[in-house]
Scaffold this motif. Structure first.
Motif, PDB file in Angstrom:
ATOM      1  N   ALA A 170      45.874 -15.070  31.010  1.00 38.39           N
ATOM      2  CA  ALA A 170      45.932 -13.440  31.361  1.00 38.39           C
ATOM      3  C   ALA A 170      44.849 -13.092  31.844  1.00 38.39           C
ATOM      4  O   ALA A 170      43.540 -13.386  31.533  1.00 38.39           O
ATOM      5  CB  ALA A 170      46.274 -12.768  29.993  1.00 38.39           C
ATOM      6  N   VAL A 171      44.888 -12.211  33.014  1.00 39.78           N
ATOM      7  CA  VAL A 171      43.912 -11.942  33.800  1.00 39.78           C
ATOM      8  C   VAL A 171      44.091 -10.471  34.203  1.00 39.78           C
ATOM      9  O   VAL A 171      45.190 -10.164  34.903  1.00 39.78           O
ATOM     10  CB  VAL A 171      43.610 -12.653  35.002  1.00 39.78           C
ATOM     11  CG1 VAL A 171      42.471 -12.244  35.971  1.00 39.78           C
ATOM     12  CG2 VAL A 171      43.219 -14.179  34.699  1.00 39.78           C
ATOM     13  N   GLY A 172      43.032  -9.533  33.964  1.00 36.85           N
ATOM     14  CA  GLY A 172      43.105  -8.204  34.637  1.00 36.85           C
ATOM     15  C   GLY A 172      42.366  -7.948  35.481  1.00 36.85           C
ATOM     16  O   GLY A 172      41.428  -8.760  35.943  1.00 36.85           O
ATOM     17  N   ILE A 173      42.723  -7.182  36.680  1.00 33.42           N
ATOM     18  CA  ILE A 173      42.158  -6.850  37.896  1.00 33.42           C
ATOM     19  C   ILE A 173      41.953  -5.318  37.795  1.00 33.42           C
ATOM     20  O   ILE A 173      43.057  -4.640  37.869  1.00 33.42           O
ATOM     21  CB  ILE A 173      43.095  -7.355  39.122  1.00 33.42           C
ATOM     22  CG1 ILE A 173      43.422  -8.960  38.844  1.00 33.42           C
ATOM     23  CG2 ILE A 173      42.262  -7.268  40.370  1.00 33.42           C
ATOM     24  CD1 ILE A 173      44.095  -9.413  39.697  1.00 33.42           C
ATOM     25  N   GLY A 174      40.568  -4.873  38.054  1.00 30.60           N
ATOM     26  CA  GLY A 174      40.591  -3.503  38.057  1.00 30.60           C
ATOM     27  C   GLY A 174      40.330  -3.127  39.464  1.00 30.60           C
ATOM     28  O   GLY A 174      39.287  -3.217  40.339  1.00 30.60           O
ATOM     29  N   GLY A 175      41.297  -2.760  40.144  1.00 29.21           N
ATOM     30  CA  GLY A 175      41.273  -2.291  41.670  1.00 29.21           C
ATOM     31  C   GLY A 175      42.145  -3.320  42.513  1.00 29.21           C
ATOM     32  O   GLY A 175      42.270  -4.554  42.119  1.00 29.21           O
ATOM     33  N   ALA A 176      42.894  -2.415  43.402  1.00 24.77           N
ATOM     34  CA  ALA A 176      43.916  -3.169  44.167  1.00 24.77           C
ATOM     35  C   ALA A 176      43.809  -3.114  45.667  1.00 24.77           C
ATOM     36  O   ALA A 176      44.795  -2.944  46.356  1.00 24.77           O
ATOM     37  CB  ALA A 176      45.282  -2.821  43.844  1.00 24.77           C
ATOM     38  N   GLY A 177      42.528  -3.074  46.124  1.00 24.84           N
ATOM     39  CA  GLY A 177      41.992  -2.973  47.386  1.00 24.84           C
ATOM     40  C   GLY A 177      42.077  -4.328  48.048  1.00 24.84           C
ATOM     41  O   GLY A 177      42.557  -5.209  47.972  1.00 24.84           O
ATOM     42  N   GLY A 178      40.867  -4.624  49.016  1.00 23.83           N
ATOM     43  CA  GLY A 178      40.665  -5.768  49.776  1.00 23.83           C
ATOM     44  C   GLY A 178      40.249  -6.701  48.661  1.00 23.83           C
ATOM     45  O   GLY A 178      40.858  -8.133  49.069  1.00 23.83           O
ATOM     46  N   VAL A 217      38.367 -10.459  33.372  1.00 20.79           N
ATOM     47  CA  VAL A 217      38.914  -9.286  34.148  1.00 20.79           C
ATOM     48  C   VAL A 217      37.960  -9.453  35.122  1.00 20.79           C
ATOM     49  O   VAL A 217      36.723  -9.757  35.343  1.00 20.79           O
ATOM     50  CB  VAL A 217      38.414  -7.761  33.249  1.00 20.79           C
ATOM     51  CG1 VAL A 217      38.720  -6.764  34.311  1.00 20.79           C
ATOM     52  CG2 VAL A 217      39.062  -7.923  31.846  1.00 20.79           C
ATOM     53  N   CYS A 218      38.611  -9.270  36.291  1.00 25.86           N
ATOM     54  CA  CYS A 218      38.103  -9.416  37.905  1.00 25.86           C
ATOM     55  C   CYS A 218      37.883  -7.704  38.341  1.00 25.86           C
ATOM     56  O   CYS A 218      38.461  -6.950  38.271  1.00 25.86           O
ATOM     57  CB  CYS A 218      38.803  -9.767  38.863  1.00 25.86           C
ATOM     58  SG  CYS A 218      39.028 -11.588  38.652  1.00 25.86           S
ATOM     59  N   GLU A 219      36.533  -7.661  38.504  1.00 21.02           N
ATOM     60  CA  GLU A 219      36.269  -6.303  38.793  1.00 21.02           C
ATOM     61  C   GLU A 219      36.355  -6.095  40.458  1.00 21.02           C
ATOM     62  O   GLU A 219      35.526  -6.890  41.067  1.00 21.02           O
ATOM     63  CB  GLU A 219      34.715  -5.865  38.434  1.00 21.02           C
ATOM     64  CG  GLU A 219      34.093  -4.501  38.977  1.00 21.02           C
ATOM     65  CD  GLU A 219      33.608  -4.734  40.455  1.00 21.02           C
ATOM     66  OE1 GLU A 219      34.222  -3.811  41.432  1.00 21.02           O
ATOM     67  OE2 GLU A 219      32.809  -5.463  40.745  1.00 21.02           O
ATOM     68  N   ALA A 220      37.037  -5.239  40.933  1.00 20.47           N
ATOM     69  CA  ALA A 220      37.511  -5.053  42.390  1.00 20.47           C
ATOM     70  C   ALA A 220      37.472  -3.814  42.971  1.00 20.47           C
ATOM     71  O   ALA A 220      38.411  -3.524  43.526  1.00 20.47           O
ATOM     72  CB  ALA A 220      38.836  -6.156  42.778  1.00 20.47           C
ATOM     73  N   LEU A 221      36.528  -2.925  42.410  1.00 17.85           N
ATOM     74  CA  LEU A 221      36.270  -1.669  42.605  1.00 17.85           C
ATOM     75  C   LEU A 221      35.514  -1.309  43.981  1.00 17.85           C
ATOM     76  O   LEU A 221      34.807  -2.168  44.305  1.00 17.85           O
ATOM     77  CB  LEU A 221      35.947  -0.581  41.438  1.00 17.85           C
ATOM     78  CG  LEU A 221      36.687  -0.831  40.417  1.00 17.85           C
ATOM     79  CD1 LEU A 221      36.068  -0.214  39.070  1.00 17.85           C
ATOM     80  CD2 LEU A 221      38.084  -0.379  40.450  1.00 17.85           C
ATOM     81  N   ASP A 222      35.402  -0.018  44.561  1.00 17.88           N
ATOM     82  CA  ASP A 222      34.798   0.165  45.808  1.00 17.88           C
ATOM     83  C   ASP A 222      33.446   0.809  45.471  1.00 17.88           C
ATOM     84  O   ASP A 222      32.513   0.116  45.874  1.00 17.88           O
ATOM     85  CB  ASP A 222      35.622   1.150  46.549  1.00 17.88           C
ATOM     86  CG  ASP A 222      36.846   0.437  47.458  1.00 17.88           C
ATOM     87  OD1 ASP A 222      36.782  -0.816  47.389  1.00 17.88           O
ATOM     88  OD2 ASP A 222      37.679   1.128  47.498  1.00 17.88           O
TER      89      ASP A 222
END
Length: 205
Positions: free
Chosen positions: A23-31, A114-119
Motif C-alpha cells: 500500500a502506497v500513499g501519494i500526496g499530490g497528483a501533479g507532475g 508515502v510519496c510526497e509530490a506537492l508543489d
C-alpha cells in the motif's frame, strides 16, 4: 482474454505477492504524483491512496499524466479513471482535499510508505514533518527537477531513517527553462522505484 496473471507475468511470483499486499500513499497528483501513480499501478502495487485538491488545467499537460479530455476534472478523479483502465486489479482510493500538518498523519494512516509530490515548499515540509513525527511512515520526498539539465544529477538519497529524497544532487543551472516532462518524470521514476524497493524489503541505498 485479459487476466491478472497475464498483466503481471513479467514479475517473479514472490515479488508480485509482496507488491499485491503493498500500500502506497501519494500526496499530490501533479507532475510527480500522477506519474508515480501510473508507474506503481503498472508495477502491480495492490493499494494506492491519492490525495490532491486541484483540477486539471491546460498548463498541466506538458508534464502531468493527463490529456485534454481531463481538463476541468479534479485530478484525483481523472487519475483514478486512468489507473483503473491501466490496472483494474488494484484498489485506488482518492481524497480531494488539501493536505496540512494537522491532517496528514490521519489521511495516510494505514499507508506505511508515502510519496510526497506537492508543489509549494511549505506544503512539502508540512507533509514530511507530520508523517515523520507520527513514526508510522516512511516518506519519499522530492526536491528540484527544473529545466533540461543533466538527468544523471537526479538521484535518490536516504536523509534520515525514514526519509528518502529524490531530485537534483546539485542545484540546476537550467531552472529558467521551467518544468519539462523528462526531468519531472525521471524524478517521479526515482520515487516510484524507491517505493517498490521498500515494499520488497530493500531499504538500503
Amino acid at each position: 482474454m485479459f487476466t491478472k496473471i497475464a498483466q503481471y507475468e513479467r514479475n517473479l511470483p514472490d515479488v508480485q505477492d509482496k507488491l499485491t499486499r503493498g500500500a502506497v500513499g501519494i500526496g499530490g497528483a501533479g507532475g510527480l504524483g500522477s506519474n508515480i501513480a501510473v508507474m506503481l499501478a503498472r508495477s502491480g502495487v495492490g493499494k494506492l491512496l491519492i490525495v490532491d485538491y486541484d483540477k486539471v488545467e491546460p498548463g498541466n499537460l506538458n508534464r502531468q499524466h493527463y490529456s485534454h479530455s481531463h481538463i476541468g476534472q479534479y485530478k484525483t478523479d481523472a487519475l483514478k479513471a486512468q489507473l483503473t483502465q491501466i490496472n483494474p486489479h488494484i484498489e485506488v482510493r482518492t481524497l480531494t482535499e488539501i493536505i496540512t500538518a494537522d491532517n496528514a498523519a490521519s489521511i495516510f494512516a494505514g499507508y506505511g510508505i508515502v510519496c510526497e509530490a506537492l508543489d509549494a515548499p511549505e506544503c512539502k515540509a508540512a507533509l514530511v514533518n507530520a508523517l515523520l513525527q507520527s513514526g508510522e511512515h516512511r516518506v519519499i520526498a522530492a526536491s528540484g527537477m527544473y529545466g533540461v539539465g543533466d538527468a544523471n544529477q537526479i538521484k535518490t538519497a536516504r536523509k534520515l531513517a525514514n526519509l528518502y529524497v529524490c531530485g537534483d544532487s546539485e542545484p540546476s543551472q537550467h531552472g529558467a527553462v521551467g518544468f519539462m516532462a523528462p526531468r519531472v518524470t525521471i524524478c517521479a521514476g526515482h520515487q516510484a522505484n524507491m517505493a517498490l524497493r521498500l515494499l520488497l524489503g530493500e531499504e538500503r541505498i
